[in-house]
Design a protein around this motif. Structure first.
Motif, PDB file in Angstrom:
ATOM      1  N   LYS A  25     -54.021  87.285  87.691  1.00 27.46           N
ATOM      2  CA  LYS A  25     -54.288  87.811  86.343  1.00 27.46           C
ATOM      3  C   LYS A  25     -53.914  89.288  86.279  1.00 27.46           C
ATOM      4  CE  LYS A  25     -57.063  84.173  85.164  1.00 27.46           C
ATOM      5  NZ  LYS A  25     -56.487  83.118  84.331  1.00 27.46           N
ATOM      6  N   ARG A  26     -53.611  89.736  85.073  1.00 22.21           N
ATOM      7  CA  ARG A  26     -53.324  91.157  84.854  1.00 22.21           C
ATOM      8  C   ARG A  26     -54.367  91.708  83.895  1.00 22.21           C
ATOM      9  NH1 ARG A  26     -48.365  90.724  83.098  1.00 22.21           N
ATOM     10  NH2 ARG A  26     -47.510  90.803  85.200  1.00 22.21           N
ATOM     11  N   ALA A  27     -54.963  92.843  84.274  1.00 24.73           N
ATOM     12  CA  ALA A  27     -56.028  93.429  83.457  1.00 24.73           C
ATOM     13  C   ALA A  27     -55.641  94.815  82.974  1.00 24.73           C
ATOM     14  CB  ALA A  27     -57.321  93.506  84.272  1.00 24.73           C
ATOM     15  N   PHE A  28     -55.992  95.117  81.725  1.00 23.53           N
ATOM     16  CA  PHE A  28     -55.854  96.480  81.198  1.00 23.53           C
ATOM     17  C   PHE A  28     -57.254  97.021  80.954  1.00 23.53           C
ATOM     18  CE2 PHE A  28     -55.561  99.737  77.964  1.00 23.53           C
ATOM     19  CZ  PHE A  28     -54.469 100.490  78.375  1.00 23.53           C
ATOM     20  N   ILE A  29     -57.580  98.124  81.620  1.00 20.36           N
ATOM     21  CA  ILE A  29     -58.912  98.719  81.486  1.00 20.36           C
ATOM     22  C   ILE A  29     -58.787 100.056  80.762  1.00 20.36           C
ATOM     23  CG2 ILE A  29     -60.953  99.556  82.722  1.00 20.36           C
ATOM     24  CD1 ILE A  29     -59.200  97.439  84.881  1.00 20.36           C
ATOM     25  N   ALA A  30     -59.344 100.122  79.562  1.00 20.17           N
ATOM     26  CA  ALA A  30     -59.309 101.352  78.762  1.00 20.17           C
ATOM     27  C   ALA A  30     -60.577 102.140  79.017  1.00 20.17           C
ATOM     28  CB  ALA A  30     -59.199 101.000  77.278  1.00 20.17           C
ATOM     29  N   GLY A  31     -60.434 103.417  79.427  1.00 23.61           N
ATOM     30  CA  GLY A  31     -61.616 104.268  79.604  1.00 23.61           C
ATOM     31  C   GLY A  31     -61.938 104.591  81.046  1.00 23.61           C
ATOM     32  N   ILE A  32     -60.898 104.866  81.850  1.00 17.57           N
ATOM     33  CA  ILE A  32     -61.137 105.353  83.215  1.00 17.57           C
ATOM     34  C   ILE A  32     -60.544 106.755  83.298  1.00 17.57           C
ATOM     35  CG2 ILE A  32     -60.680 105.073  85.689  1.00 17.57           C
ATOM     36  CD1 ILE A  32     -60.504 102.102  85.309  1.00 17.57           C
ATOM     37  N   ALA A  33     -61.371 107.727  83.752  1.00 18.12           N
ATOM     38  CA  ALA A  33     -60.845 109.070  83.951  1.00 18.12           C
ATOM     39  C   ALA A  33     -61.317 109.649  85.286  1.00 18.12           C
ATOM     40  CB  ALA A  33     -61.257 109.987  82.799  1.00 18.12           C
ATOM     41  N   ASP A  34     -62.150 108.900  86.003  1.00 14.57           N
ATOM     42  CA  ASP A  34     -62.594 109.299  87.338  1.00 14.57           C
ATOM     43  C   ASP A  34     -63.146 108.050  88.033  1.00 14.57           C
ATOM     44  OD1 ASP A  34     -65.303 108.890  86.494  1.00 14.57           O
ATOM     45  OD2 ASP A  34     -65.377 110.929  85.700  1.00 14.57           O
ATOM     46  N   ASP A  35     -63.789 108.269  89.207  1.00 13.63           N
ATOM     47  CA  ASP A  35     -64.286 107.095  89.945  1.00 13.63           C
ATOM     48  C   ASP A  35     -65.794 106.912  89.804  1.00 13.63           C
ATOM     49  OD1 ASP A  35     -64.885 109.357  91.397  1.00 13.63           O
ATOM     50  OD2 ASP A  35     -64.347 108.513  93.345  1.00 13.63           O
ATOM     51  N   ASN A  36     -66.382 107.485  88.739  1.00 17.54           N
ATOM     52  CA  ASN A  36     -67.845 107.414  88.580  1.00 17.54           C
ATOM     53  C   ASN A  36     -68.320 106.443  87.514  1.00 17.54           C
ATOM     54  OD1 ASN A  36     -68.438 109.484  90.480  1.00 17.54           O
ATOM     55  ND2 ASN A  36     -67.776 111.002  88.963  1.00 17.54           N
ATOM     56  N   GLY A  37     -67.426 105.984  86.648  1.00 18.21           N
ATOM     57  CA  GLY A  37     -67.863 105.226  85.475  1.00 18.21           C
ATOM     58  C   GLY A  37     -67.787 103.721  85.659  1.00 18.21           C
ATOM     59  N   TYR A  38     -68.192 103.040  84.591  1.00 14.38           N
ATOM     60  CA  TYR A  38     -68.148 101.568  84.599  1.00 14.38           C
ATOM     61  C   TYR A  38     -66.727 101.036  84.705  1.00 14.38           C
ATOM     62  CZ  TYR A  38     -73.039 100.617  83.890  1.00 14.38           C
ATOM     63  OH  TYR A  38     -74.382 100.495  84.092  1.00 14.38           O
ATOM     64  N   GLY A  39     -65.782 101.717  84.054  1.00 11.67           N
ATOM     65  CA  GLY A  39     -64.399 101.244  84.059  1.00 11.67           C
ATOM     66  C   GLY A  39     -63.855 101.125  85.475  1.00 11.67           C
ATOM     67  N   TRP A  40     -64.111 102.148  86.272  1.00 14.41           N
ATOM     68  CA  TRP A  40     -63.646 102.152  87.672  1.00 14.41           C
ATOM     69  C   TRP A  40     -64.274 100.990  88.449  1.00 14.41           C
ATOM     70  CZ3 TRP A  40     -60.137 104.989  90.516  1.00 14.41           C
ATOM     71  CH2 TRP A  40     -60.235 104.867  91.915  1.00 14.41           C
ATOM     72  N   VAL A  68     -54.397 100.813  83.708  1.00 15.31           N
ATOM     73  CA  VAL A  68     -55.471 101.662  83.215  1.00 15.31           C
ATOM     74  C   VAL A  68     -55.010 102.459  81.999  1.00 15.31           C
ATOM     75  CG1 VAL A  68     -56.784 103.750  83.832  1.00 15.31           C
ATOM     76  CG2 VAL A  68     -56.696 101.818  85.431  1.00 15.31           C
ATOM     77  N   GLY A  69     -55.908 102.628  81.034  1.00 13.91           N
ATOM     78  CA  GLY A  69     -55.676 103.522  79.900  1.00 13.91           C
ATOM     79  C   GLY A  69     -56.619 104.703  80.010  1.00 13.91           C
ATOM     80  N   THR A  70     -56.039 105.924  80.067  1.00 14.59           N
ATOM     81  CA  THR A  70     -56.854 107.127  80.279  1.00 14.59           C
ATOM     82  C   THR A  70     -56.708 108.085  79.104  1.00 14.59           C
ATOM     83  OG1 THR A  70     -56.658 106.911  82.674  1.00 14.59           O
ATOM     84  CG2 THR A  70     -57.256 109.090  81.844  1.00 14.59           C
ATOM     85  N   TRP A  71     -57.846 108.626  78.669  1.00 16.08           N
ATOM     86  CA  TRP A  71     -57.863 109.569  77.552  1.00 16.08           C
ATOM     87  C   TRP A  71     -56.936 110.735  77.855  1.00 16.08           C
ATOM     88  CZ3 TRP A  71     -62.697 112.769  75.640  1.00 16.08           C
ATOM     89  CH2 TRP A  71     -62.500 113.113  74.300  1.00 16.08           C
ATOM     90  N   VAL A  72     -56.100 111.105  76.881  1.00 15.38           N
ATOM     91  CA  VAL A  72     -55.058 112.115  77.076  1.00 15.38           C
ATOM     92  C   VAL A  72     -55.585 113.418  77.722  1.00 15.38           C
ATOM     93  CG1 VAL A  72     -53.224 113.418  75.934  1.00 15.38           C
ATOM     94  CG2 VAL A  72     -53.699 111.070  75.219  1.00 15.38           C
ATOM     95  N   PRO A  73     -56.726 113.974  77.239  1.00 15.96           N
ATOM     96  CA  PRO A  73     -57.175 115.242  77.853  1.00 15.96           C
ATOM     97  C   PRO A  73     -57.532 115.119  79.340  1.00 15.96           C
ATOM     98  CG  PRO A  73     -58.503 114.704  75.892  1.00 15.96           C
ATOM     99  CD  PRO A  73     -57.556 113.575  76.094  1.00 15.96           C
TER     100      PRO A  73
END
Ligand code: ZID
Length: 213
Positions: free
Chosen positions: A2-17, A32-37
């Protein structure tokens, strides 16, 4: 696989990670989709091995992130990258996906009680935390394989009074939960895609620290 797209990872501390790791351990390819800033620092940290310890999977191998895409779920500046552009890029790169994860939220006035929340703050919370899922699903559904699955993260403050979860974030989670039901009906019938949300327990992510939880 399967291929997954996870929106909302910007570090290794959150649920997305954490969700990405579980999916990788189960054999999925991870996009992964990461917020531009946050994009530059996330990609740099990833490349320099800053997350290597957190990338370790149960079998001892390291989670591979095949590609990181810039994503802005609100996009009010021209340099932001809205969901349609991201979905189009994923389509060009990989064709289809099987799993879509929405692990993002933002409430600029989250520390204010709702009685003191401005209209802009309230609408910003709904925009980044609720409509972002509607929009993400709308743009990714054409490239989702039938039988695919989507998930978002909610919080019980949608149903019960949790002081401190202000700024319209309780309203945003209530909207997200209601939308989950309606979208499950629509996406299930039209595309054979499942829509669910998980009410998360406390995790000391960057977002949670920002609220002082
Ligand atoms: P996180 O900071 O890892 O993830 C949020 C992501 O959203 C970040 O990567 C941001 O860059 C990104 N983001 C923000 N705005 C935008 C935007 N406009 N466009 C694109 N990306 C954007 O935090 P997280 O893992 O806590 O959050 C992931 C999801 O889990 C969110 O939907 C949260 O609301 C949800 N969630 C988290 C917790 C928690 O404890 N961390 C709880 C419930 C739901 C919760 O708050 N007791 C007390 C509190 C809680 C649970 C129990």
């Amino acid at each position: 696989g399967k291929r997954a797209f996870i929106a909302g990872i910007a570090d290794d501390n959150g649920y997305g990670w954490a969700i990405a790791k579980s999916l990788a351990a189960a054999g999925a390819e991870i996009l992964v989709g990461t917020w531009v800033p946050a994009l530059n620092i996330f990609e740099t940290s990833l490349r320099r091995g800053k997350f290597d310890e957190s990338r370790v999977l149960p079998d001892g191998s390291l989670m591979e992130i095949t590609k990181v895409y810039p994503l802005d779920a609100v996009f009010d500046c021209p340099e932001d990258v809205p969901e349609d552009e991201v979905a189009e890029s994923v389509k060009q790169d990989f064709g289809t996906i099987d799993i879509l994860v929405h692990s993002l939220a933002n409430g600029p006035e989250v520390s204010k009680p709702i009685l003191e929340t401005s209209r802009n703050g309230y609408l910003a919370a709904i925009s980044a935390s609720s409509y972002s899922f509607v929009s993400l699903l709308k743009h990714f559904i054409p490239i989702m394989n039938p039988g695919g699955s989507t998930i978002s993260l909610t919080y019980i403050a949608s149903e019960k009074i949790i002081p401190g979860y202000g700024g319209g974030m309780s309203s945003a989670k209530a909207a997200l939960e209601s939308d989950t039901k309606v979208l499950a009906f629509e996406a299930g019938r039209k595309h054979n895609v499942r829509v669910n949300t998980i009410s998360a327990g406390p995790l000391r992510s960057r977002a949670a620290k920002a609220i002082g939880f």
